[in-house]
Design a protein around this motif. Sequence first.
Motif, short mmCIF file in Angstrom:
data_model
loop_
_atom_site.label_atom_id
_atom_site.label_comp_id
_atom_site.label_asym_id
_atom_site.label_seq_id
_atom_site.Cartn_x
_atom_site.Cartn_y
_atom_site.Cartn_z
N PHE A 48 0.84 -1.20 0.00
CA PHE A 48 0.00 0.00 0.00
C PHE A 48 0.88 1.25 0.00
CE2 PHE A 48 -2.19 3.40 2.30
CZ PHE A 48 -3.37 3.50 1.55
N ARG A 49 0.50 2.26 -0.80
CA ARG A 49 1.19 3.54 -0.82
C ARG A 49 0.17 4.67 -0.69
NH1 ARG A 49 5.13 1.07 0.03
NH2 ARG A 49 7.09 0.99 -1.16
N GLU A 50 0.48 5.65 0.12
CA GLU A 50 -0.32 6.87 0.24
C GLU A 50 0.55 8.03 -0.21
OE1 GLU A 50 -3.03 7.92 3.72
OE2 GLU A 50 -1.37 9.33 4.01
N ILE A 51 0.11 8.73 -1.27
CA ILE A 51 0.89 9.83 -1.84
C ILE A 51 0.16 11.14 -1.57
CG2 ILE A 51 1.93 10.76 -3.92
CD1 ILE A 51 1.84 7.98 -5.09
N ASN A 52 0.74 11.98 -0.74
CA ASN A 52 0.20 13.32 -0.49
C ASN A 52 0.97 14.30 -1.36
OD1 ASN A 52 -1.74 12.93 1.86
ND2 ASN A 52 0.10 11.94 2.65
N SER A 53 0.26 15.02 -2.21
CA SER A 53 0.92 15.90 -3.18
C SER A 53 0.43 17.33 -3.06
CB SER A 53 0.67 15.40 -4.61
OG SER A 53 1.22 14.11 -4.80
N THR A 54 1.35 18.25 -3.26
CA THR A 54 1.04 19.67 -3.37
C THR A 54 1.60 20.16 -4.70
OG1 THR A 54 1.18 19.97 -0.97
CG2 THR A 54 1.32 21.95 -2.34
N PHE A 55 0.72 20.64 -5.58
CA PHE A 55 1.12 21.09 -6.91
C PHE A 55 0.98 22.60 -7.03
CE2 PHE A 55 -0.28 16.72 -7.73
CZ PHE A 55 0.75 16.24 -8.52
N VAL A 56 2.00 23.25 -7.56
CA VAL A 56 1.86 24.61 -8.06
C VAL A 56 1.52 24.46 -9.53
CG1 VAL A 56 2.99 26.81 -8.48
CG2 VAL A 56 3.52 25.51 -6.41
N HIS A 57 0.28 24.81 -9.88
CA HIS A 57 -0.28 24.48 -11.18
C HIS A 57 -0.53 25.76 -11.97
CE1 HIS A 57 -2.36 21.77 -13.92
NE2 HIS A 57 -3.37 22.63 -13.99
N VAL A 58 0.00 25.84 -13.22
CA VAL A 58 -0.10 27.06 -14.01
C VAL A 58 -0.63 26.73 -15.41
CG1 VAL A 58 1.11 29.11 -14.86
CG2 VAL A 58 1.89 27.99 -12.76
N PRO A 59 -1.94 26.88 -15.64
CA PRO A 59 -2.51 26.65 -16.97
C PRO A 59 -2.58 27.95 -17.79
CG PRO A 59 -4.07 26.14 -15.17
CD PRO A 59 -2.98 26.98 -14.62
N LEU A 60 -2.37 27.81 -19.09
CA LEU A 60 -2.61 28.88 -20.06
C LEU A 60 -3.70 28.36 -20.99
CD1 LEU A 60 -1.78 31.69 -21.10
CD2 LEU A 60 -0.18 30.54 -22.64
N LEU A 61 -4.86 29.04 -20.99
CA LEU A 61 -6.06 28.48 -21.61
C LEU A 61 -6.70 29.45 -22.58
CD1 LEU A 61 -7.60 27.22 -18.25
CD2 LEU A 61 -6.34 25.81 -19.89
N LEU A 62 -7.37 28.90 -23.57
CA LEU A 62 -8.25 29.67 -24.45
C LEU A 62 -9.69 29.35 -24.08
CD1 LEU A 62 -6.56 29.41 -27.95
CD2 LEU A 62 -6.85 31.49 -26.59
N LYS A 63 -10.48 30.38 -23.90
CA LYS A 63 -11.88 30.23 -23.50
C LYS A 63 -12.77 30.67 -24.66
CE LYS A 63 -15.21 32.26 -20.23
NZ LYS A 63 -15.37 33.28 -19.16
N PHE A 64 -13.60 29.75 -25.15
CA PHE A 64 -14.52 30.02 -26.26
C PHE A 64 -15.93 30.13 -25.70
CE2 PHE A 64 -10.94 27.59 -27.81
CZ PHE A 64 -10.54 28.29 -28.94
N SER A 65 -16.53 31.31 -25.80
CA SER A 65 -17.85 31.56 -25.20
C SER A 65 -18.92 31.72 -26.26
CB SER A 65 -17.80 32.84 -24.35
OG SER A 65 -16.79 32.77 -23.37
N THR A 66 -20.15 31.42 -25.87
CA THR A 66 -21.30 31.70 -26.73
C THR A 66 -21.68 33.17 -26.57
OG1 THR A 66 -22.94 31.20 -25.02
CG2 THR A 66 -22.12 29.36 -26.34
N THR A 67 -22.69 33.60 -27.27
CA THR A 67 -23.25 34.93 -27.07
C THR A 67 -23.96 34.98 -25.72
OG1 THR A 67 -23.52 35.24 -29.44
CG2 THR A 67 -24.82 36.67 -27.99
N ARG A 68 -23.78 36.05 -24.99
CA ARG A 68 -24.43 36.19 -23.69
C ARG A 68 -25.95 36.27 -23.86
NH1 ARG A 68 -23.20 40.76 -18.96
NH2 ARG A 68 -25.20 40.50 -17.86
N ILE A 69 -26.67 35.53 -23.04
CA ILE A 69 -28.13 35.56 -23.02
C ILE A 69 -28.57 35.98 -21.63
CG2 ILE A 69 -30.24 34.24 -23.36
CD1 ILE A 69 -28.64 32.32 -25.11
N ASN A 70 -29.20 37.15 -21.52
CA ASN A 70 -29.56 37.71 -20.22
C ASN A 70 -28.33 37.74 -19.30
OD1 ASN A 70 -32.17 38.15 -21.09
ND2 ASN A 70 -32.98 36.31 -20.14
N ASN A 71 -28.31 36.90 -18.26
CA ASN A 71 -27.21 36.93 -17.30
C ASN A 71 -26.43 35.62 -17.24
OD1 ASN A 71 -27.44 39.62 -16.31
ND2 ASN A 71 -29.29 39.00 -15.21
#
Length: 235
Positions: free
Chosen positions: A115-138
């Motif tokens: 048995f192994r228990e792995i406790n991890s702490t990640f410094v995570h840095v994503p660079l993302l493209l966000k594709f949105s629809t047209t806004r409808i109301n809110n």
Amino acid sequence: MKKYFILVLALVWALPGHAQLFGGESVVNNPNFDMQRFSWGYFLGFNTYDFDFDYNRYIASPATGKDYSVDRTIGFNVGLIGNMRLSDHLDLRLEPGVSFNRINFQFTKADQKTFREINSTFVHVPLLLKFSTTRINNYKPFVVGGFSTSINLSSNENNPDDNSEGQFRMTTNNYYYEIGFGIDLYLYYFKFTPSIRGIFAINDELVRDDDPNSFYTGNVDKMSSRGLFLNFTFQ
């Protein structure tokens, strides 16, 4: 994933003014929010990780079909967001954050179990493209995708001890591709965004034991992590 999706829908429905969000009312909150060239925020959320193993040869446990049996747990995410508007439907996002999680797994071979228990702490840095629809109301649905890198602060990569001494080692620097979806909800004072995103490691993250025929790592051709993030963003 199904549980996370149901949770996102429940949160959207529970928000004050949900009838306005999905109905025909014309009251619009923060109508010029998305016209900003740059915007900032932060996120809180949850994660779950596991490992995908490729083996050199099939000698896995008959009970599981694998050498390693992974047990997922729920971890925690926190971080910041920088958003740059590129067009009405496209944004570039940088989301540096920290994630904490634990993975439990059992190694089985020839009726021997470890048995192994792995406790991890990640410094995570994503660079993302966000594709949105047209806004409808809110509200405004979107999909997001991109690449990320992380530093595993608990990797043990440089530890001279290996599994023979009870130390499981992983690489410190890792690379991923990411894809997900969510919905922007425009509230009276801020924009709230629940989203779900999957992350998939590109590189091999396993540091082999010193013995090339190690009971623990000798049969592993590649080990890469996979994660699911449920984030709640405030901008």
